[in-house]
Design a protein around this motif. Structure first.
Motif, PDB file in Angstrom:
ATOM      1  N   ARG A 136       0.820  -1.164  -0.070  1.00  0.00           N
ATOM      2  CA  ARG A 136       0.312  -0.356   0.212  1.00  0.00           C
ATOM      3  C   ARG A 136       0.953   1.142   0.200  1.00  0.00           C
ATOM      4  N   LEU A 137       1.914   1.122   0.660  1.00  0.00           N
ATOM      5  CA  LEU A 137       2.847   3.041   0.764  1.00  0.00           C
ATOM      6  C   LEU A 137       3.738   2.193  -0.331  1.00  0.00           C
ATOM      7  N   VAL A 138       4.116   1.201  -1.062  1.00  0.00           N
ATOM      8  CA  VAL A 138       4.592   1.986  -2.345  1.00  0.00           C
ATOM      9  C   VAL A 138       3.452   2.592  -3.585  1.00  0.00           C
ATOM     10  N   VAL A 139       2.081   1.986  -3.116  1.00  0.00           N
ATOM     11  CA  VAL A 139       1.035   2.645  -4.205  1.00  0.00           C
ATOM     12  C   VAL A 139       1.048   3.432  -4.045  1.00  0.00           C
ATOM     13  N   TRP A 140       0.174   4.078  -3.292  1.00  0.00           N
ATOM     14  CA  TRP A 140       0.404   5.358  -2.290  1.00  0.00           C
ATOM     15  C   TRP A 140       1.321   6.228  -2.533  1.00  0.00           C
ATOM     16  N   GLN A 141       2.663   6.054  -2.970  1.00  0.00           N
ATOM     17  CA  GLN A 141       4.059   7.078  -2.926  1.00  0.00           C
ATOM     18  C   GLN A 141       4.058   7.040  -4.571  1.00  0.00           C
ATOM     19  N   ALA A 142       3.312   5.786  -5.633  1.00  0.00           N
ATOM     20  CA  ALA A 142       3.096   6.087  -6.444  1.00  0.00           C
ATOM     21  C   ALA A 142       2.268   7.402  -6.501  1.00  0.00           C
ATOM     22  N   LEU A 143       0.664   7.208  -6.387  1.00  0.00           N
ATOM     23  CA  LEU A 143       0.034   8.098  -6.760  1.00  0.00           C
ATOM     24  C   LEU A 143       0.225   9.178  -6.823  1.00  0.00           C
ATOM     25  N   SER A 144       1.041   9.517  -5.734  1.00  0.00           N
ATOM     26  CA  SER A 144       1.510  11.273  -5.061  1.00  0.00           C
ATOM     27  C   SER A 144       1.719  11.593  -6.574  1.00  0.00           C
ATOM     28  N   ALA A 145       2.638  10.751  -7.342  1.00  0.00           N
ATOM     29  CA  ALA A 145       3.903  11.396  -8.594  1.00  0.00           C
ATOM     30  C   ALA A 145       2.350  11.698  -9.732  1.00  0.00           C
ATOM     31  N   VAL A 146       1.245  10.978  -9.584  1.00  0.00           N
ATOM     32  CA  VAL A 146       0.640  10.667 -10.975  1.00  0.00           C
ATOM     33  C   VAL A 146      -0.263  12.505 -10.826  1.00  0.00           C
ATOM     34  N   PRO A 147      -0.544  12.623 -12.028  1.00  0.00           N
ATOM     35  CA  PRO A 147      -1.161  14.804 -12.310  1.00  0.00           C
ATOM     36  C   PRO A 147      -2.400  15.041 -11.133  1.00  0.00           C
ATOM     37  N   ALA A 148      -2.711  15.336 -10.599  1.00  0.00           N
ATOM     38  CA  ALA A 148      -3.673  16.194  -9.609  1.00  0.00           C
ATOM     39  C   ALA A 148      -5.160  15.312 -10.120  1.00  0.00           C
ATOM     40  N   LYS A 149      -5.467  15.514 -11.860  1.00  0.00           N
ATOM     41  CA  LYS A 149      -6.797  15.694 -12.444  1.00  0.00           C
ATOM     42  C   LYS A 149      -7.072  13.775 -12.476  1.00  0.00           C
ATOM     43  N   GLN A 150      -5.471  12.830 -12.446  1.00  0.00           N
ATOM     44  CA  GLN A 150      -5.350  11.774 -12.800  1.00  0.00           C
ATOM     45  C   GLN A 150      -5.849  11.511 -12.098  1.00  0.00           C
ATOM     46  N   ARG A 151      -5.060  11.544 -10.344  1.00  0.00           N
ATOM     47  CA  ARG A 151      -5.094  11.225  -8.905  1.00  0.00           C
ATOM     48  C   ARG A 151      -6.367  10.915  -9.196  1.00  0.00           C
ATOM     49  N   ALA A 152      -7.607  12.614  -8.841  1.00  0.00           N
ATOM     50  CA  ALA A 152      -8.548  12.358  -8.550  1.00  0.00           C
ATOM     51  C   ALA A 152      -9.732  11.388  -8.990  1.00  0.00           C
ATOM     52  N   THR A 153      -9.448  11.409 -10.271  1.00  0.00           N
ATOM     53  CA  THR A 153     -10.381  10.268 -10.950  1.00  0.00           C
ATOM     54  C   THR A 153      -9.918   8.815 -10.630  1.00  0.00           C
ATOM     55  N   LEU A 154      -9.331   8.524 -10.358  1.00  0.00           N
ATOM     56  CA  LEU A 154      -8.700   7.176 -10.023  1.00  0.00           C
ATOM     57  C   LEU A 154      -9.054   6.398  -8.476  1.00  0.00           C
ATOM     58  N   VAL A 155      -8.304   8.310  -7.504  1.00  0.00           N
ATOM     59  CA  VAL A 155     -10.017   7.702  -6.478  1.00  0.00           C
ATOM     60  C   VAL A 155     -10.869   7.415  -6.082  1.00  0.00           C
ATOM     61  N   LEU A 156     -11.383   8.285  -6.963  1.00  0.00           N
ATOM     62  CA  LEU A 156     -12.992   8.231  -6.737  1.00  0.00           C
ATOM     63  C   LEU A 156     -13.501   6.721  -7.824  1.00  0.00           C
ATOM     64  N   ARG A 157     -12.959   6.565  -8.718  1.00  0.00           N
ATOM     65  CA  ARG A 157     -12.411   5.146  -9.718  1.00  0.00           C
ATOM     66  C   ARG A 157     -12.995   3.969  -8.784  1.00  0.00           C
ATOM     67  N   TYR A 158     -12.056   3.827  -8.611  1.00  0.00           N
ATOM     68  CA  TYR A 158     -11.197   2.499  -7.781  1.00  0.00           C
ATOM     69  C   TYR A 158     -10.563   2.564  -6.135  1.00  0.00           C
ATOM     70  N   TRP A 159     -10.848   3.859  -5.220  1.00  0.00           N
ATOM     71  CA  TRP A 159     -10.596   3.508  -4.080  1.00  0.00           C
ATOM     72  C   TRP A 159     -12.711   3.590  -3.635  1.00  0.00           C
ATOM     73  N   HIS A 160     -13.546   4.931  -4.302  1.00  0.00           N
ATOM     74  CA  HIS A 160     -14.938   4.487  -3.705  1.00  0.00           C
ATOM     75  C   HIS A 160     -15.888   4.080  -4.890  1.00  0.00           C
ATOM     76  N   ASP A 161     -15.303   3.593  -6.010  1.00  0.00           N
ATOM     77  CA  ASP A 161     -16.017   2.959  -6.801  1.00  0.00           C
ATOM     78  C   ASP A 161     -17.361   3.423  -7.439  1.00  0.00           C
ATOM     79  N   LEU A 162     -16.564   4.244  -7.577  1.00  0.00           N
ATOM     80  CA  LEU A 162     -17.919   5.082  -8.183  1.00  0.00           C
ATOM     81  C   LEU A 162     -17.236   4.871 -10.080  1.00  0.00           C
ATOM     82  N   GLY A 163     -18.759   4.754 -10.835  1.00  0.00           N
ATOM     83  CA  GLY A 163     -18.493   4.348 -12.394  1.00  0.00           C
ATOM     84  C   GLY A 163     -18.559   5.709 -13.164  1.00  0.00           C
ATOM     85  N   VAL A 164     -18.067   5.615 -13.752  1.00  0.00           N
ATOM     86  CA  VAL A 164     -17.307   6.280 -14.562  1.00  0.00           C
ATOM     87  C   VAL A 164     -18.983   7.541 -14.848  1.00  0.00           C
TER      88      VAL A 164
END
Length: 171
Positions: free
Chosen positions: A99-127
């Motif tokens: 988890r720490l490795v993935v979170w560290q990698a996620l912090s390097a992803v651009p903000a809009k892409q990071r927000a999209t990934l968090v909503l899609r995969y962490w909050h399990d929202l649809g497109v």
């Protein structure tokens, strides 16, 4: 029930979850706390004007994400110095190294892409739900998801699939 009582109950129920969402977005506990405080303030001020309060969780999550993106747009001129290691990592003893490795990698992803990934995969929202939360098109969500996952793959290497599935499941 009065708005103050309803707000207090809602805050008690979901403050920790929103803090963690904010941490996933910005990668810094202090910034995440500021982000959540701003979001709850905005929710509190909007509450008396809201005709329907059934979707407070989704509305609050939307406020957190939009506030994060707005702050990132304001900070563009400031140019942060990027490093290989984020200044803070989660301190909970139960966190896996993966988890720490993935979170560290996620912090390097651009903000809009990071927000999209968090909503899609962490909050399990649809497109469609993600598009509504970000006020963008379905196509933008799909392309940001694709680009964000590609950036994570580049940072995480061949172990990407297994690591990402573990973390996105919330395991």
């Amino acid at each position: 029930m009065s708005w103050d009582a309803e707000f207090t109950r809602h805050f008690d129920r979901c403050a920790d979850s929103m803090r963690f969402t904010a941490y996933l977005l910005c990668g810094n506990h202090h910034e995440a706390e500021d982000l959540v405080q701003s979001a709850f303030l905005k929710l509190y001020l909007a509450g008396p004007r809201m005709a329907h309060r059934e979707g407070l969780d989704a509305y609050l999550r939307q406020i957190v994400v939009r506030t994060f993106l707005a702050e990132r747009r304001r900070m563009r001129w400031k140019r942060e110095k990027l490093t290989d290691t984020p200044p803070e990592l989660p301190t909970a003893g139960a966190l896996s190294e993966d988890r720490l490795v993935v979170w560290q990698a996620l912090s390097a992803v651009p903000a809009k892409q990071r927000a999209t990934l968090v909503l899609r995969y962490w909050h399990d929202l649809g497109v469609e739900e993600t598009a509504a939360a970000l006020r963008c098109s379905v196509g933008t969500v799909k392309s940001n998801t694709n680009r964000g996952l590609k950036a994570l793959r580049q940072r995480l290497g061949p172990e990407f699939g297994a690591l990402w599935q573990e973390v996105s499941r919330g395991a």
